[in-house]
Design a protein around this motif. Structure first.
Motif, PDB file in Angstrom:
ATOM      1  N   UNK A 137     -43.819   6.970  19.243  1.00 48.30           N
ATOM      2  CA  UNK A 137     -43.827   8.435  19.335  1.00 48.30           C
ATOM      3  C   UNK A 137     -42.677   9.017  18.527  1.00 48.30           C
ATOM      4  N   UNK A 138     -42.989   9.889  17.597  1.00 47.29           N
ATOM      5  CA  UNK A 138     -41.957  10.520  16.761  1.00 47.29           C
ATOM      6  C   UNK A 138     -42.027  12.027  16.930  1.00 47.29           C
ATOM      7  N   UNK A 139     -40.925  12.599  17.413  1.00 49.07           N
ATOM      8  CA  UNK A 139     -40.819  14.045  17.551  1.00 49.07           C
ATOM      9  C   UNK A 139     -40.151  14.623  16.307  1.00 49.07           C
ATOM     10  N   UNK A 140     -40.173  15.941  16.193  1.00 53.70           N
ATOM     11  CA  UNK A 140     -39.466  16.601  15.096  1.00 53.70           C
ATOM     12  C   UNK A 140     -40.349  17.141  14.001  1.00 53.70           C
ATOM     13  N   UNK A 141     -41.606  16.753  13.971  1.00 57.67           N
ATOM     14  CA  UNK A 141     -42.530  17.294  12.975  1.00 57.67           C
ATOM     15  C   UNK A 141     -42.891  18.723  13.372  1.00 57.67           C
ATOM     16  N   UNK A 142     -42.758  19.692  12.475  1.00 56.55           N
ATOM     17  CA  UNK A 142     -43.055  21.088  12.840  1.00 56.55           C
ATOM     18  C   UNK A 142     -44.519  21.341  13.174  1.00 56.55           C
ATOM     19  N   UNK A 143     -45.390  20.405  12.812  1.00 54.49           N
ATOM     20  CA  UNK A 143     -46.819  20.598  13.059  1.00 54.49           C
ATOM     21  C   UNK A 143     -47.292  19.946  14.350  1.00 54.49           C
ATOM     22  N   UNK A 144     -46.484  19.030  14.904  1.00 52.50           N
ATOM     23  CA  UNK A 144     -46.915  18.348  16.114  1.00 52.50           C
ATOM     24  C   UNK A 144     -46.130  17.068  16.342  1.00 52.50           C
ATOM     25  N   UNK A 145     -46.735  16.155  17.101  1.00 53.25           N
ATOM     26  CA  UNK A 145     -46.127  14.860  17.401  1.00 53.25           C
ATOM     27  C   UNK A 145     -46.798  13.803  16.537  1.00 53.25           C
ATOM     28  N   UNK A 146     -46.001  12.944  15.946  1.00 54.24           N
ATOM     29  CA  UNK A 146     -46.561  11.899  15.092  1.00 54.24           C
ATOM     30  C   UNK A 146     -46.536  10.566  15.836  1.00 54.24           C
ATOM     31  N   UNK A 147     -47.639   9.850  15.762  1.00 49.30           N
ATOM     32  CA  UNK A 147     -47.744   8.533  16.380  1.00 49.30           C
ATOM     33  C   UNK A 147     -47.904   7.477  15.295  1.00 49.30           C
ATOM     34  N   UNK A 148     -47.049   6.482  15.329  1.00 54.93           N
ATOM     35  CA  UNK A 148     -47.116   5.403  14.348  1.00 54.93           C
ATOM     36  C   UNK A 148     -48.042   4.312  14.856  1.00 54.93           C
ATOM     37  N   UNK A 149     -48.890   3.821  13.976  1.00 55.30           N
ATOM     38  CA  UNK A 149     -49.892   2.833  14.338  1.00 55.30           C
ATOM     39  C   UNK A 149     -49.418   1.464  13.865  1.00 55.30           C
ATOM     40  N   UNK A 150     -49.282   0.549  14.824  1.00 57.05           N
ATOM     41  CA  UNK A 150     -48.857  -0.816  14.500  1.00 57.05           C
ATOM     42  C   UNK A 150     -49.828  -1.793  15.148  1.00 57.05           C
ATOM     43  N   UNK A 151     -50.969  -1.970  14.532  1.00 55.43           N
ATOM     44  CA  UNK A 151     -51.966  -2.901  15.025  1.00 55.43           C
ATOM     45  C   UNK A 151     -51.978  -4.141  14.143  1.00 55.43           C
ATOM     46  N   UNK A 152     -52.763  -5.132  14.562  1.00 52.98           N
ATOM     47  CA  UNK A 152     -52.853  -6.374  13.790  1.00 52.98           C
ATOM     48  C   UNK A 152     -53.330  -6.097  12.369  1.00 52.98           C
ATOM     49  N   UNK A 153     -54.218  -5.100  12.234  1.00 48.93           N
ATOM     50  CA  UNK A 153     -54.764  -4.798  10.906  1.00 48.93           C
ATOM     51  C   UNK A 153     -53.692  -4.246   9.980  1.00 48.93           C
ATOM     52  N   UNK A 154     -52.904  -3.272  10.460  1.00 46.00           N
ATOM     53  CA  UNK A 154     -51.884  -2.685   9.592  1.00 46.00           C
ATOM     54  C   UNK A 154     -50.773  -3.679   9.283  1.00 46.00           C
ATOM     55  N   UNK A 155     -50.416  -4.520  10.269  1.00 45.51           N
ATOM     56  CA  UNK A 155     -49.377  -5.526  10.045  1.00 45.51           C
ATOM     57  C   UNK A 155     -49.853  -6.558   9.033  1.00 45.51           C
ATOM     58  N   UNK A 156     -51.110  -7.008   9.193  1.00 44.67           N
ATOM     59  CA  UNK A 156     -51.656  -8.013   8.290  1.00 44.67           C
ATOM     60  C   UNK A 156     -51.704  -7.512   6.857  1.00 44.67           C
ATOM     61  N   UNK A 157     -51.987  -6.209   6.711  1.00 39.93           N
ATOM     62  CA  UNK A 157     -52.112  -5.635   5.374  1.00 39.93           C
ATOM     63  C   UNK A 157     -50.760  -5.167   4.827  1.00 39.93           C
ATOM     64  N   UNK A 158     -49.699  -5.357   5.621  1.00 39.80           N
ATOM     65  CA  UNK A 158     -48.367  -5.002   5.158  1.00 39.80           C
ATOM     66  C   UNK A 158     -48.187  -3.514   4.926  1.00 39.80           C
ATOM     67  N   UNK A 159     -48.760  -2.701   5.795  1.00 35.87           N
ATOM     68  CA  UNK A 159     -48.670  -1.254   5.610  1.00 35.87           C
ATOM     69  C   UNK A 159     -48.461  -0.572   6.946  1.00 35.87           C
ATOM     70  N   UNK A 160     -48.005   0.648   6.898  1.00 36.84           N
ATOM     71  CA  UNK A 160     -47.842   1.455   8.109  1.00 36.84           C
ATOM     72  C   UNK A 160     -48.746   2.678   8.024  1.00 36.84           C
ATOM     73  N   UNK A 161     -49.089   3.175   9.161  1.00 38.86           N
ATOM     74  CA  UNK A 161     -49.938   4.362   9.214  1.00 38.86           C
ATOM     75  C   UNK A 161     -49.491   5.219  10.388  1.00 38.86           C
ATOM     76  N   UNK A 162     -49.754   6.502  10.299  1.00 39.96           N
ATOM     77  CA  UNK A 162     -49.401   7.395  11.400  1.00 39.96           C
ATOM     78  C   UNK A 162     -50.493   8.445  11.569  1.00 39.96           C
ATOM     79  N   UNK A 163     -50.540   9.005  12.753  1.00 41.89           N
ATOM     80  CA  UNK A 163     -51.500  10.058  13.059  1.00 41.89           C
ATOM     81  C   UNK A 163     -50.753  11.248  13.636  1.00 41.89           C
TER      82      UNK A 163
END
Length: 283
Positions: free
Chosen positions: A101-127
């Motif tokens: 959970x990341x606060x501070x975004x003026x548009x809302x709350x950002x959630x970082x996604x750390x699943x097996x798929x993103x880790x395996x692909x060596x990338x990060x994603x957020x919603x």
């Protein structure tokens, strides 16, 4: 058949990232898949999307004030609203921790996604969970009502929890209030947690299947056929609503974290945002 196609797609992605041509694009592989489709020609089973009006109907039947039903109500509310607004896969929802959970975004709350798929692909994603217009469907409020309740349950007596629940209002936003309780949780602890009878909250995260069960249960209560809906209905509902609103594929894919736009083609059909030419043939 769908599983086989997903495997081929995943192999193609990994090859492209490594700078190699995708094997799924070869004539031999395409011919094999085409033959498999002919042999397995039944109509693929797809979960129906949940549209916003249907989501509101289901939410309106959830008890958010009476203990112990309201404990499950707040968690299920968060699952439904986050799953829809974030275009989440069920595994992504189940895996959320407080450290995501990341606060501070003026548009809302950002959630970082750390699943097996993103880790395996060596990338990060957020919603992004936006500060919504309506308090009842505001994704940020849905998350924070649940985390605030978790904090209260941990530190208060039962009678105090019951009084707290009675005072919960869905007619006002809480998403822009200070969220100091978030800092008190172990950053590795799960956000969406398992429950026992009587509203007893466990320290363990929910399973992927719980997301599916919650969708079916809450939509059934709203008069919808649970066989036609599942966890993916939230994700496909977001896509269909976004396409109906005229948003481009690329913008939608940034929220859903789709790698290919093929899946969005189904959402285009579900959104009914175009007029089928057969309606204009005069037949």
């Amino acid at each position: 058949m769908n599983t086989l196609v997903r495997w081929v797609s995943a192999i193609n992605v990994l090859h492209r990232q490594a700078g190699h041509p995708p094997p799924g694009a070869t004539t031999d592989v395409k011919n094999v898949l085409a033959s498999a489709r002919r042999l397995n020609s039944e109509v693929p089973r797809r979960m129906q999307p949940v549209f916003l009006r249907e989501l509101r109907r289901a939410l309106g039947l959830i008890d958010m004030n009476t203990h112990p039903a309201a404990i499950r109500g707040h968690r299920d509310w968060a699952i439904l609203v986050l799953g829809f607004a974030g275009g989440f896969q069920r595994s992504e929802l189940a895996a959320l921790t407080f450290g995501d959970i990341q606060l501070g975004d003026p548009l809302g709350i950002r959630l970082w996604i750390r699943t097996a798929r993103t880790v395996q692909m060596g990338r990060t994603a957020s919603k992004l969970l936006p500060f919504g217009k309506s308090p009842d469907t505001c994704p940020a409020c849905a998350l924070l009502r649940w985390t605030r309740l978790l904090h209260y349950i941990r530190d208060r007596k039962l009678i105090e929890v019951e009084v707290f629940l009675l005072g919960v209002s869905l007619s006002k936003h809480i998403c822009r209030e200070p969220q100091l309780e978030l800092q008190t949780f172990d950053q590795k602890s799960p956000v969406l947690r398992s429950l026992r009878r009587g509203g007893h909250v466990q320290d363990t995260r929910i399973s992927d299947d719980v997301v599916n069960d919650v969708v079916k249960l809450r939509l059934k209560a709203a008069g919808m056929d649970p066989k036609r809906y599942g966890a993916h209905s939230l994700r496909s509902g977001f896509i269909a609503e976004a396409l109906r609103g005229g948003h481009p594929y690329r913008a939608i894919m940034l929220q859903t974290d789709h790698i290919s736009s093929v899946a969005l083609d189904h959402g285009q059909r579900d959104s009914h945002s175009y007029r089928n030419p057969v309606l204009d043939l005069g037949v």
